[in-house]
Design an enzyme around this catalytic site. Sequence first.
Site, mmCIF file in Angstrom:
data_model
loop_
_atom_site.group_PDB
_atom_site.id
_atom_site.type_symbol
_atom_site.label_atom_id
_atom_site.label_comp_id
_atom_site.label_asym_id
_atom_site.label_seq_id
_atom_site.Cartn_x
_atom_site.Cartn_y
_atom_site.Cartn_z
ATOM 1 N N GLY A 1 14.399 -1.703 19.105
ATOM 2 C CA GLY A 1 13.786 -0.384 19.321
ATOM 3 C C GLY A 1 14.525 0.466 20.348
ATOM 4 C CD GLU B 1 22.639 -3.917 11.177
ATOM 5 O OE1 GLU B 1 21.842 -2.967 11.114
ATOM 6 O OE2 GLU B 1 22.491 -4.986 10.539
ATOM 7 C CB THR C 1 10.045 -8.994 16.582
ATOM 8 O OG1 THR C 1 8.713 -8.555 16.398
ATOM 9 C CG2 THR C 1 10.406 -9.948 15.464
ATOM 10 C CB CYS D 1 15.413 2.223 15.479
ATOM 11 S SG CYS D 1 16.898 2.424 14.493
ATOM 12 C CD GLU E 1 21.669 -2.816 15.009
ATOM 13 O OE1 GLU E 1 21.194 -1.952 15.771
ATOM 14 O OE2 GLU E 1 22.889 -3.003 14.895
ATOM 15 N N GLY F 1 14.184 -7.725 7.980
ATOM 16 C CA GLY F 1 14.154 -6.260 8.003
ATOM 17 C C GLY F 1 12.903 -5.655 8.616
ATOM 18 C CB ALA F 2 12.334 -2.688 10.654
ATOM 19 C CD1 TRP F 3 7.073 -1.985 9.505
ATOM 20 C CD2 TRP F 3 7.581 0.197 9.401
ATOM 21 N NE1 TRP F 3 6.634 -1.393 10.661
ATOM 22 C CE2 TRP F 3 6.923 -0.055 10.619
ATOM 23 C CE3 TRP F 3 7.987 1.504 9.111
ATOM 24 C CZ2 TRP F 3 6.670 0.943 11.559
ATOM 25 C CZ3 TRP F 3 7.742 2.497 10.036
ATOM 26 C CH2 TRP F 3 7.086 2.205 11.241
ATOM 27 C CG ASN F 4 12.793 1.984 9.970
ATOM 28 O OD1 ASN F 4 13.227 0.888 9.605
ATOM 29 N ND2 ASN F 4 13.274 2.621 11.010
ATOM 30 C CB ILE G 1 -0.925 -0.043 1.235
ATOM 31 C CG1 ILE G 1 -1.899 -1.203 1.069
ATOM 32 C CG2 ILE G 1 -1.681 1.277 1.425
ATOM 33 C CD1 ILE G 1 -2.646 -1.594 2.305
ATOM 34 C CE LYS H 1 19.513 0.263 30.286
ATOM 35 N NZ LYS H 1 19.469 1.699 30.674
HETATM 36 P P1 NAD Z 1 8.641 -5.888 13.858
HETATM 37 O O1 NAD Z 1 9.382 -6.382 15.028
HETATM 38 O O2 NAD Z 1 7.167 -5.948 13.890
HETATM 39 O O3 NAD Z 1 9.062 -6.714 12.538
HETATM 40 C C1 NAD Z 1 10.397 -6.760 12.115
HETATM 41 C C2 NAD Z 1 10.576 -7.939 11.171
HETATM 42 O O4 NAD Z 1 10.484 -9.157 11.900
HETATM 43 C C3 NAD Z 1 9.532 -8.035 10.054
HETATM 44 O O5 NAD Z 1 10.168 -8.409 8.866
HETATM 45 C C4 NAD Z 1 8.622 -9.147 10.548
HETATM 46 O O6 NAD Z 1 7.944 -9.834 9.522
HETATM 47 C C5 NAD Z 1 9.601 -10.056 11.246
HETATM 48 N N1 NAD Z 1 9.042 -10.938 12.266
HETATM 49 C C6 NAD Z 1 7.957 -10.737 13.052
HETATM 50 N N2 NAD Z 1 7.787 -11.780 13.896
HETATM 51 C C7 NAD Z 1 8.784 -12.665 13.642
HETATM 52 C C8 NAD Z 1 9.162 -13.923 14.191
HETATM 53 N N3 NAD Z 1 8.458 -14.493 15.184
HETATM 54 N N4 NAD Z 1 10.259 -14.530 13.696
HETATM 55 C C9 NAD Z 1 10.988 -13.961 12.718
HETATM 56 N N5 NAD Z 1 10.674 -12.781 12.154
HETATM 57 C C10 NAD Z 1 9.585 -12.134 12.611
HETATM 58 O O7 NAD Z 1 9.186 -4.421 13.589
HETATM 59 P P2 NAD Z 1 8.642 -3.330 12.564
HETATM 60 O O8 NAD Z 1 7.322 -2.862 13.058
HETATM 61 O O9 NAD Z 1 8.772 -3.832 11.184
HETATM 62 O O10 NAD Z 1 9.733 -2.171 12.737
HETATM 63 C C11 NAD Z 1 9.698 -1.233 13.750
HETATM 64 C C12 NAD Z 1 10.624 -1.614 14.879
HETATM 65 O O11 NAD Z 1 11.933 -1.822 14.379
HETATM 66 C C13 NAD Z 1 10.759 -0.522 15.913
HETATM 67 O O12 NAD Z 1 10.762 -1.062 17.211
HETATM 68 C C14 NAD Z 1 12.101 0.102 15.602
HETATM 69 O O13 NAD Z 1 12.708 0.763 16.674
HETATM 70 C C15 NAD Z 1 12.873 -1.080 15.151
HETATM 71 N N6 NAD Z 1 13.999 -0.671 14.311
HETATM 72 C C16 NAD Z 1 15.273 -0.794 14.799
HETATM 73 C C17 NAD Z 1 16.353 -0.383 14.046
HETATM 74 C C18 NAD Z 1 17.762 -0.515 14.573
HETATM 75 O O14 NAD Z 1 18.687 -0.495 13.771
HETATM 76 N N7 NAD Z 1 17.985 -0.634 15.847
HETATM 77 C C19 NAD Z 1 16.145 0.156 12.780
HETATM 78 C C20 NAD Z 1 14.841 0.271 12.305
HETATM 79 C C21 NAD Z 1 13.775 -0.155 13.078
#
Ligand code: NAD
Length: 483
Positions: A251, A457, A231, A283, A249, A149-152, A27, A450
């Site tokens: 939150g 990375e 996660t 993040c 990596e 990966g995350a979505w951001n 979307i 923590k």
């Molecule tokens: P999320 O934890 O919902 O999902 C992250 C990924 O994990 C997705 O690809 C998802 O499909 C996968 N996933 C979910 N459950 C799983 C499981 N049981 N086993 C394996 N994979 C699984 O996170 P999000 O909503 O996509 O992203 C936002 C979060 O990511 C925030 O908390 C943000 O702070 C964090 N983030 C951290 C960094 C960093 O470098 N520290 C960078 C970007 C985002």
Amino acid sequence: MQTQPTASHFINGQYVEDTAGEEIPVIYPATGEVIATLHAATPAIIEQALTAARTAQKEWAGWSGTERGRVLRRASEIMRERNHDLSVLETYDTGKPYQETSVADATSGADALEYFGGLAGAITGEHIQLGDDFVYTRREPLGVCVGIGAWNYPTQIACWKGAPALACGNTMVFKPSETTPLCALKVAEILVEAGAPAGVYNVVQGYGAVGAALITDPRVDKVSLTGSVPTGKKVYAAAAEGMRHVTMELGGKSPLVIFDDADLENAVSGAILGNFYSSGQVCSNGTRVFVQKGIKEAFLARLTERLKGVKMGDPQDPEVNFGPMVSERQRDIVEGFIAKGKDEGARLVTGGNRVDRDGFFLEPTVFADVTDDMTIATDEIFGPVMSVLDFETEEEVLTRANATEFGLAAGVFTADLTRAHRMVAGFEAGTCYINTYNDAPVEAPFGGSKLSGVGRENSKAAIEHYSQIKGVYVRMGDMEAPF
Ligand code: NAD
């Protein structure tokens, strides 16, 4: 632009489809329109991807580091040449403004490919002389790495994980977030175009269940996740079953401390970048902004003034500097936090509302008079919501800044050099900033302490997390034994 990819997955050097997998609608966050439909990986697709990665790994590890590095550097050049198209796609995938994606996504991915491409030939062991005998170490790849990966930052994350993994001689199966599945496919395509053998970098799509299936497969040696703490806990535990290496990596709820003596304009810039870039979906954002009492009102006044420069609209318009939330769900979550902030007695300085247009837009929001126990000060919001808290002394603010289970990032603005370094030494966070916020060059380590994560990375530190050392003792004389 054509946003529907050739197929959902990229395995063994080519696009692969299996329409039996659960549908993944993509979307465009700025309009709410479906711009592509993909399918989650079925067990057959997961099998293909892991087989391809396992098979390719031996050959890839057999190349010299310089040869592997050449492929990565070529891929980085292709990414830079295609920066415009890749940025447009990133904007469709995430809703982030083109003004940002054209300078922070494919370019950051290209930096990682270039940097680790340059390092690849210099990944070596060491020689330890022990009299006539000696020990040498071999720095070897781990094997097959799974990246999730995350979505951001879909392009950046695909490259930040892929580049060091491949430089060390590993292969990768990368699963993008189901919310932003498009960009990683382009990274895979480009790597093949740059000369990576088939199977070295594969992309499979899916929801959490696909990630979970990948990380428990016995052929997998390492898991690198970018995602939320809940996660991360699940993935870390699942990886531990097979004693797999991990990078987490996760939150944050990072503090940004502004002392009275700080340059006000720079401090406001830091707070804006550290809260509203990517509509707050970063993040490491410094979402707890501690402002010393002497400049609090001046800070809020200047911040409010500067926020008049926000330009919302079609994120593909290069003049637009503020985009929507990535999804309706994320917008609802953030709105819930804004309501909590009001209920718990924080002072709404600006914003707080949905924007009356299609897509998932929310105004940049600032709360003042926030106290440490309010939900908006304790929980990661992951949206454009800044909490401003007051403080009086250095000692007090350091204790309060560290009073969180997270430890991703922390920043300080001050003109006092020694205080800046004292604060950084005291911060319980993996990534710190002095008189700036959220810079993330590939040369610098990035990661959290923590609950915010494990491992780092980028930088030379990432090499440690994508390789292992083998120690080899060499005896030059006769061996002695007791009998
Ligand atoms: P999320 O934890 O919902 O999902 C992250 C990924 O994990 C997705 O690809 C998802 O499909 C996968 N996933 C979910 N459950 C799983 C499981 N049981 N086993 C394996 N994979 C699984 O996170 P999000 O909503 O996509 O992203 C936002 C979060 O990511 C925030 O908390 C943000 O702070 C964090 N983030 C951290 C960094 C960093 O470098 N520290 C960078 C970007 C985002």
